[in-house]
Design a protein around this motif. Structure first.
Motif, mmCIF file in Angstrom:
data_model
loop_
_atom_site.group_PDB
_atom_site.id
_atom_site.type_symbol
_atom_site.label_atom_id
_atom_site.label_comp_id
_atom_site.label_asym_id
_atom_site.label_seq_id
_atom_site.Cartn_x
_atom_site.Cartn_y
_atom_site.Cartn_z
ATOM 1 N N MET A 168 0.744 -1.302 0.184
ATOM 2 C CA MET A 168 0.155 -0.203 0.183
ATOM 3 C C MET A 168 0.658 1.134 0.178
ATOM 4 N N THR A 169 0.549 2.162 -1.023
ATOM 5 C CA THR A 169 1.091 3.351 -1.161
ATOM 6 C C THR A 169 0.407 4.688 -0.733
ATOM 7 N N TRP A 170 0.980 5.720 -0.621
ATOM 8 C CA TRP A 170 0.355 6.860 -0.511
ATOM 9 C C TRP A 170 -0.717 7.165 -1.594
ATOM 10 N N GLU A 171 -0.562 6.661 -2.891
ATOM 11 C CA GLU A 171 -1.690 6.786 -4.206
ATOM 12 C C GLU A 171 -2.820 5.981 -3.696
ATOM 13 N N HIS A 172 -2.535 4.651 -3.292
ATOM 14 C CA HIS A 172 -3.570 3.805 -2.971
ATOM 15 C C HIS A 172 -4.369 4.371 -1.607
ATOM 16 N N ALA A 173 -3.769 4.915 -0.543
ATOM 17 C CA ALA A 173 -4.086 5.501 0.569
ATOM 18 C C ALA A 173 -5.266 6.524 0.250
ATOM 19 N N VAL A 174 -5.053 7.228 -0.485
ATOM 20 C CA VAL A 174 -5.471 8.611 -0.833
ATOM 21 C C VAL A 174 -6.722 8.152 -1.457
ATOM 22 N N LYS A 175 -6.735 7.124 -2.441
ATOM 23 C CA LYS A 175 -7.950 6.554 -3.258
ATOM 24 C C LYS A 175 -8.859 6.107 -2.227
ATOM 25 N N VAL A 176 -8.284 5.415 -1.243
ATOM 26 C CA VAL A 176 -9.373 4.843 -0.263
ATOM 27 C C VAL A 176 -10.177 5.945 0.508
ATOM 28 N N LEU A 177 -9.308 7.081 0.998
ATOM 29 C CA LEU A 177 -9.977 8.018 1.779
ATOM 30 C C LEU A 177 -10.966 8.958 0.821
ATOM 31 N N ARG A 178 -10.809 8.733 -0.298
ATOM 32 C CA ARG A 178 -11.894 9.582 -1.321
ATOM 33 C C ARG A 178 -12.985 8.793 -1.725
ATOM 34 N N ARG A 179 -12.994 7.558 -1.337
ATOM 35 C CA ARG A 179 -14.189 6.629 -1.733
ATOM 36 C C ARG A 179 -15.727 6.951 -1.007
ATOM 37 N N PRO A 180 -16.438 7.196 -2.049
ATOM 38 C CA PRO A 180 -17.928 7.540 -1.227
ATOM 39 C C PRO A 180 -18.391 6.697 -0.090
ATOM 40 N N TRP A 181 -17.934 5.265 -0.117
ATOM 41 C CA TRP A 181 -18.688 4.520 0.765
ATOM 42 C C TRP A 181 -17.754 4.528 1.908
ATOM 43 N N LEU A 182 -16.836 4.938 2.020
ATOM 44 C CA LEU A 182 -15.751 5.116 3.481
ATOM 45 C C LEU A 182 -16.608 5.370 4.600
ATOM 46 N N LEU A 183 -17.388 6.303 4.620
ATOM 47 C CA LEU A 183 -18.103 6.691 5.865
ATOM 48 C C LEU A 183 -19.047 5.608 6.227
ATOM 49 N N ARG A 184 -19.943 5.282 5.274
ATOM 50 C CA ARG A 184 -20.888 4.148 5.576
ATOM 51 C C ARG A 184 -20.332 3.032 6.161
ATOM 52 N N ARG A 185 -19.071 2.450 5.447
ATOM 53 C CA ARG A 185 -18.457 1.325 5.920
ATOM 54 C C ARG A 185 -17.913 1.625 7.416
ATOM 55 N N LEU A 186 -17.533 2.559 7.682
ATOM 56 C CA LEU A 186 -17.153 2.932 9.080
ATOM 57 C C LEU A 186 -18.110 2.931 10.015
ATOM 58 N N ARG A 187 -19.372 3.240 9.696
ATOM 59 C CA ARG A 187 -20.466 3.421 10.610
ATOM 60 C C ARG A 187 -21.083 1.906 10.677
ATOM 61 N N SER A 188 -21.058 1.042 9.565
ATOM 62 C CA SER A 188 -21.551 -0.254 9.834
ATOM 63 C C SER A 188 -20.710 -0.920 10.469
ATOM 64 N N VAL A 189 -19.384 -0.879 10.572
ATOM 65 C CA VAL A 189 -18.531 -1.760 11.399
ATOM 66 C C VAL A 189 -18.944 -1.414 12.963
ATOM 67 N N ALA A 190 -18.940 -0.236 13.096
ATOM 68 C CA ALA A 190 -19.085 0.119 14.371
ATOM 69 C C ALA A 190 -20.518 -0.029 15.054
ATOM 70 N N ALA A 191 -21.553 0.307 14.173
ATOM 71 C CA ALA A 191 -22.559 0.091 14.716
ATOM 72 C C ALA A 191 -23.529 -0.988 14.303
ATOM 73 N N GLY A 192 -23.390 -1.532 13.133
ATOM 74 C CA GLY A 192 -24.107 -2.504 12.622
ATOM 75 C C GLY A 192 -25.367 -1.776 12.027
ATOM 76 N N PRO A 193 -26.368 -2.700 11.467
ATOM 77 C CA PRO A 193 -27.591 -2.038 10.726
ATOM 78 C C PRO A 193 -28.560 -1.758 11.657
ATOM 79 N N ALA A 194 -29.338 -0.681 11.507
ATOM 80 C CA ALA A 194 -30.287 0.123 12.554
ATOM 81 C C ALA A 194 -31.400 -1.075 13.031
ATOM 82 N N GLY A 195 -31.927 -1.758 11.757
ATOM 83 C CA GLY A 195 -32.956 -2.483 11.914
ATOM 84 C C GLY A 195 -32.883 -3.927 12.477
#
Length: 123
Positions: free
Chosen positions: A43-70
């Motif tokens: 993993m390089t900085w180029e790959h890391a920046v692309k991961v941080l710019r992904r639109p699904w990143l925040l959703r994935r962080l929330r789903s790991v921490a809390a799980g589905p609401a229903g």
């Protein structure tokens, strides 16, 4: 950028990684060809920046921490590679919350990712 930030991004990628791909991150090159990059040593900085710019990143962080609401709360499962990577950096003097707070650019994101990953390790 400091090496501790790249290590933090590696740990976060390992925590949110899907089980079918293991510790790999999807990467698209300049002409759009899809490939998988190993989070560990490749993993390089180029790959890391692309991961941080992904639109699904925040959703994935929330789903790991809390799980589905229903659904009923479930037991949290972190990949073994993520736990090992976090333990390897736990006693590093550069891998602390205070170090990330002193950074000039990107310190708020780093502080939040560090707090998130530390909280998941405590649970």
């Amino acid at each position: 950028p400091p090496g501790a930030v790249l290590d933090l991004i590696r740990i976060v990628c390992l925590m949110i990684g899907s089980e079918e791909r293991g510790d790999k991150v999807t990467y698209y090159n300049r002409i759009g060809v899809k490939s998988y990059v190993d989070v560990g040593s490749n993993m390089t900085w180029e790959h890391a920046v692309k991961v941080l710019r992904r639109p699904w990143l925040l959703r994935r962080l929330r789903s790991v921490a809390a799980g589905p609401a229903g659904r009923i709360p479930r037991r949290l499962h972190l990949p073994y590679a993520a736990i090992q990577a976090y333990r390897a950096h736990r006693h590093d003097p550069q891998f602390t919350l205070a170090t990330f707070k002193r950074m000039k650019k990107g310190n708020r994101a780093c502080v939040q990712l560090m707090t998130w990953s530390t909280s998941l390790m405590i649970v």
